[in-house]
Design an enzyme around this catalytic site. Structure first.
Site: not given
Length: 242
Positions: A22, A39, A133
């Protein structure tokens, strides 16, 4: 192993970290930049944090990349986000292959633009053999929608005779969710100081430890990641026991 040397000062490494990323818009506004630049900066943070998790030995990282509610944003911003997503996948897939990262995605993926769906599929296929991962992107994702889709899937199994309704419990229901192949998150990180989970992994976060930071997502770095993991290591997880 390299992961151990990076994690020597950390008491406990979560197996699965989920992040609500956020603050991109606020980061851009503070700098007099368009939201799209926030962004873009946030995408750079995704790369840093993903690399950090891989080095520390985290097994799963789920990022709340685009919520089902985000479709309500102005079309220009949504279009820019979709283009940024496609560009990120196209340019970072080779890096993910090199770093042994396996890409996955959850959500109502059919809602994404066709070109995004195709690139996402290509990136997932290209990294499918990696065993380091697992990076899970939550795209067009909503926790309530996931539960509704899970109920529909469960009812379908009962109607087809594949499942007796008397067998339904929490474990069985979990197998009908988007996240059925992954463990529940151990640690949730939310940036920008907001104290809510915003329709993210509502079922899966039942016993997850929360870490909230005032840092905006583009400013969140590997040191902040380690701080969150250190705090996680100080917690006692009782899961309802004593």
């Amino acid at each position: 192993m390299p992961a151990a040397s990076h994690a020597d000062d950390l008491k406990s490494i979560p197996r699965h970290i989920a992040i609500i990323m956020d603050g991109n818009g606020r980061w851009a506004k503070e700098r007099g930049l368009p939201r799209t630049e926030g962004h873009r900066a946030g995408a750079d943070t995704v790369r840093r944090v993903t690399e950090g998790c891989g080095e520390l030995g985290v097994e799963y990282l789920t990022l709340y990349a685009f919520s089902s509610e985000n479709w309500k944003r102005p079309k220009r911003e949504v279009d820019a986000l979709m283009k940024l997503l496609e560009q990120f996948l196209r340019t970072k897939t080779a890096e993910m292959k090199e770093q042994n990262i396996r890409l996955q995605a959850i959500g109502r993926l059919n809602d994404l633009p066709k070109s995004c769906q195709e690139q996402l599929h290509r990136s997932i296929e290209a990294t499918a053999q990696n065993n380091g991962l697992t990076l899970i992107l939550a795209l067009s994702y909503g926790g309530r929608e996931e539960i509704i889709d899970g109920v529909k899937s469960l009812l379908d199994s009962v109607e087809r005779g594949h499942l007796d309704k008397g067998m339904i419990d929490g474990d069985v229901f979990s197998k009908h969710l988007y996240t059925r192949y992954y463990p529940d998150p151990d640690l949730l990180i939310r940036t920008s100081g907001e104290m809510r989970i915003s329709n993210f992994l509502l079922w899966q976060l039942s016993y997850t430890e929360f870490f909230v930071t005032q840092k905006l997502w583009p400013d969140f770095g590997q040191d902040d990641l380690k701080e969150a993991i250190r705090e996680y290591g100080r917690r006692q997880r009782r899961f309802g026991g004593v």
